[in-house]
Motif scaffolding. Structure first.
Motif, PDB file in Angstrom:
ATOM      1  N   THR A 173      -4.939  -8.242   0.527  1.00 50.06           N
ATOM      2  CA  THR A 173      -4.542  -8.630   1.881  1.00 50.06           C
ATOM      3  C   THR A 173      -4.960 -10.069   2.168  1.00 50.06           C
ATOM      4  OG1 THR A 173      -4.738  -6.337   2.630  1.00 50.06           O
ATOM      5  CG2 THR A 173      -4.730  -8.057   4.320  1.00 50.06           C
ATOM      6  N   LEU A 174      -6.178 -10.426   1.772  1.00 49.27           N
ATOM      7  CA  LEU A 174      -6.644 -11.796   1.973  1.00 49.27           C
ATOM      8  C   LEU A 174      -5.827 -12.777   1.135  1.00 49.27           C
ATOM      9  CD1 LEU A 174     -10.505 -11.208   2.020  1.00 49.27           C
ATOM     10  CD2 LEU A 174      -9.028 -11.767   3.973  1.00 49.27           C
TER      11      LEU A 174
ATOM     12  N   THR B  87     -10.852   1.014  -4.309  1.00 54.89           N
ATOM     13  CA  THR B  87      -9.496   0.722  -3.841  1.00 54.89           C
ATOM     14  C   THR B  87      -9.525   0.005  -2.498  1.00 54.89           C
ATOM     15  OG1 THR B  87      -9.357   2.976  -2.933  1.00 54.89           O
ATOM     16  CG2 THR B  87      -8.403   2.613  -5.101  1.00 54.89           C
ATOM     17  N   LEU B  88     -10.514   0.282  -1.660  1.00 51.07           N
ATOM     18  CA  LEU B  88     -10.640  -0.437  -0.396  1.00 51.07           C
ATOM     19  C   LEU B  88     -10.913  -1.919  -0.661  1.00 51.07           C
ATOM     20  CD1 LEU B  88     -10.805  -0.583   2.670  1.00 51.07           C
ATOM     21  CD2 LEU B  88     -13.232   0.082   2.503  1.00 51.07           C
ATOM     22  N   LEU B  89     -11.815  -2.216  -1.595  1.00 50.43           N
ATOM     23  CA  LEU B  89     -12.091  -3.607  -1.941  1.00 50.43           C
ATOM     24  C   LEU B  89     -10.850  -4.289  -2.504  1.00 50.43           C
ATOM     25  CD1 LEU B  89     -15.637  -3.313  -3.577  1.00 50.43           C
ATOM     26  CD2 LEU B  89     -15.059  -4.507  -1.442  1.00 50.43           C
ATOM     27  N   ARG B  90     -10.103  -3.583  -3.344  1.00 48.12           N
ATOM     28  CA  ARG B  90      -8.884  -4.161  -3.909  1.00 48.12           C
ATOM     29  C   ARG B  90      -7.855  -4.442  -2.818  1.00 48.12           C
ATOM     30  NH1 ARG B  90      -5.773  -0.224  -7.685  1.00 48.12           N
ATOM     31  NH2 ARG B  90      -5.072   0.534  -5.646  1.00 48.12           N
ATOM     32  N   THR B  91      -7.678  -3.486  -1.913  1.00 54.81           N
ATOM     33  CA  THR B  91      -6.730  -3.660  -0.815  1.00 54.81           C
ATOM     34  C   THR B  91      -7.115  -4.854   0.054  1.00 54.81           C
ATOM     35  OG1 THR B  91      -6.143  -1.316  -0.783  1.00 54.81           O
ATOM     36  CG2 THR B  91      -5.750  -2.567   1.233  1.00 54.81           C
ATOM     37  N   THR B  92      -8.403  -4.975   0.329  1.00 53.71           N
ATOM     38  CA  THR B  92      -8.884  -6.097   1.140  1.00 53.71           C
ATOM     39  C   THR B  92      -8.624  -7.422   0.432  1.00 53.71           C
ATOM     40  OG1 THR B  92     -10.598  -4.705   2.114  1.00 53.71           O
ATOM     41  CG2 THR B  92     -10.892  -7.090   2.285  1.00 53.71           C
ATOM     42  N   ALA B  93      -8.911  -7.474  -0.871  1.00 58.77           N
ATOM     43  CA  ALA B  93      -8.697  -8.703  -1.629  1.00 58.77           C
ATOM     44  C   ALA B  93      -7.221  -9.091  -1.667  1.00 58.77           C
ATOM     45  CB  ALA B  93      -9.240  -8.539  -3.043  1.00 58.77           C
TER      46      ALA B  93
ATOM     47  N   LEU C  40       0.750  -5.880   1.418  1.00 53.67           N
ATOM     48  CA  LEU C  40      -0.549  -6.486   1.172  1.00 53.67           C
ATOM     49  C   LEU C  40      -0.389  -7.968   0.833  1.00 53.67           C
ATOM     50  CD1 LEU C  40      -2.113  -3.647  -1.003  1.00 53.67           C
ATOM     51  CD2 LEU C  40      -2.282  -3.985   1.479  1.00 53.67           C
TER      52      LEU C  40
ATOM     53  N   ARG D 249       2.559  -0.519   3.976  1.00 55.64           N
ATOM     54  CA  ARG D 249       2.112  -1.799   4.506  1.00 55.64           C
ATOM     55  C   ARG D 249       2.078  -2.853   3.400  1.00 55.64           C
ATOM     56  NH1 ARG D 249      -3.146  -3.948   5.016  1.00 55.64           N
ATOM     57  NH2 ARG D 249      -4.055  -1.933   4.371  1.00 55.64           N
TER      58      ARG D 249
ATOM     59  N   HIS E  90       0.862  -1.179   0.000  1.00 51.44           N
ATOM     60  CA  HIS E  90       0.000   0.000   0.000  1.00 51.44           C
ATOM     61  C   HIS E  90       0.901   1.232   0.000  1.00 51.44           C
ATOM     62  CE1 HIS E  90      -2.738   3.021   1.818  1.00 51.44           C
ATOM     63  NE2 HIS E  90      -3.689   2.306   1.226  1.00 51.44           N
TER      64      HIS E  90
END
Length: 394
Positions: free
Chosen positions: A365-366, A357-363, A87, A85, A81
């Motif tokens: 990270t997972l 971008t929040l959804l992309r970051t979450t994906a 990802l 951080r 990110h």
């Protein structure tokens, strides 16, 4: 006009794809000449990531070990990110163990030099524009127009880039390259010390890549959404404006860039596949056949594959025109899949609204929590490719 039986090949374009093709043909015992329009082979671009599939092809040509020795080792690669951080991250040791090779980051100039040094002196003619005027067929040679006159050829390899005049001649109904929506910058800098991390940093509609090279230099690339043809008064200042508040060492590295050496290019790709990668006695190779966005790092790698596959189908005595349908059959489905996959990755990078971008970051990270082998398996369709045995061998 000399008979087709001479089986001489002409390569148009002295980039990585064209030079690899020349070396592959030479190693098959086929006489070859490379015509490069530019006055020198000073490379366009800065750095290059040679993935395992490309390294295996270069091994077949005898230059893989030289290029591996020039690559800088680094412990991990992944995506961060803009805050810094991580990802998703993969151990380079795990990648090498899984695929049998690393992703070797080298300066583009080193790849050019390795290929040229392996060719017979006089193979490459710079300042020598060449164009196909007749693609030939099974009864007549192809004809290539050069500054020294028209030259017949049993085989022409057109590695003349994304704006390929040869492609336009062979497939005039094809729409040609389309703008991806992205513009890119590339530069090599020399910091006081090498960055501890390598990989990419993804922000809203933009990214930065950091690639340490073996000699202490660092290759940087960046991309952002922009209208086609847009330019800044100072591309160096534009990089600092776009990425100056990102995590260390991005601002510090861009600050070191020589403003006169920052390269900017818009990204165009052949999202519409060609009907074939050959016509008559002409084989299209690299960007001329399947220009792709750089988001998988496979543009040069696929051109290297093209060259080795094409040469593997040929012998010094058999007429090459009979082998070209097999070249298309081997390369068109694979390169079309890679072009599509790279474009899909670009679509993820293009996400720029806060929600997207929040959804992309979450994906991401997972995904980073998945077992390493699961992550590596996703690259297997590209990285696991093996070069074919040359014609006449097992």
């Amino acid at each position: 006009m000399p008979p087709i039986g001479l089986h001489r090949a002409i390569v148009i374009g002295g980039g990585i794809g064209g030079l690899t093709a020349a070396l592959a043909l030479h190693r098959q015992g086929i006489p070859v000449t490379v015509h490069e329009r530019a006055a020198s082979l000073e490379p366009v671009g800065a750095g290059l990531a040679l993935a395992p599939n490309a390294l295996r092809a270069l091994d077949r040509l005898g230059v893989g070990p030289r290029l591996r020795a020039l690559a800088a080792p680094h412990p991990a690669i992944g995506v961060r990110h803009p805050s810094g951080r991580w990802l998703a991250r993969t151990s380079t040791a795990a990648l090498e163990a899984y695929f049998g090779d690393p992703v070797a980051a080298v300066a583009r100039a080193e790849v050019i030099a390795a290929l040229v040094d392996a060719l017979p002196e006089g193979t490459v003619r710079t300042g020598s524009p060449a164009t196909v005027v007749d693609p030939g067929d099974d009864r007549q040679p192809a004809v290539v127009r050069t500054t020294d006159g028209d030259r017949p050829a049993a085989l022409v390899v057109a590695a003349d880039g994304i704006r390929s005049a040869t492609r336009g001649l062979l497939f005039p109904e094809h729409p040609g390259p389309r703008y991806s929506g992205f513009t890119t910058w590339r530069v090599i800098v020399t910091p006081d010390r090498r960055p501890a991390t390598a990989g990419e940093i993804w922000g809203p509609g933009r990214l930065v890549g950091i690639v340490p090279l073996a000699d202490g230099r660092v290759y940087l690339y960046a991309a952002t959404l922009a209208p086609a043809g847009a330019r800044a008064a100072s591309e160096h200042a534009e990089l600092q404006r776009l990425f100056g508040d990102w995590c260390s060492p991005v601002p510090q590295l861009f600050a070191l860039a020589d403003p006169d050496r920052v390269l900017r290019n818009d990204i165009w790709d052949l999202s519409d596949p060609l009907p074939a990668h050959h016509h008559g006695r002409v084989a299209l190779l690299g960007d001329a056949a399947h220009a792709m966005s750089p988001f998988l790092g496979q543009g040069a790698c696929q051109a290297i594959e093209d060259a080795v596959v094409l040469a593997s189908l040929l012998t010094p005595t058999a007429d090459p025109v009979a082998a070209l349908p097999a070249y298309t059959a081997a390369r068109l489905p694979r390169t079309t899949a890679v072009v599509t996959a790279s474009r899909r990755t670009g679509a993820l990078i293009a996400l720029h609204t806060p929600a997207a971008t929040l959804l992309r970051t979450t994906a991401l990270t997972l995904a980073g929590l998945l077992p390493t082998r699961t992550l590596l398996r996703r690259s297997a369709p590209i990285y696991d490719w093996q070069p074919p045995a040359p014609a006449g061998q097992g």
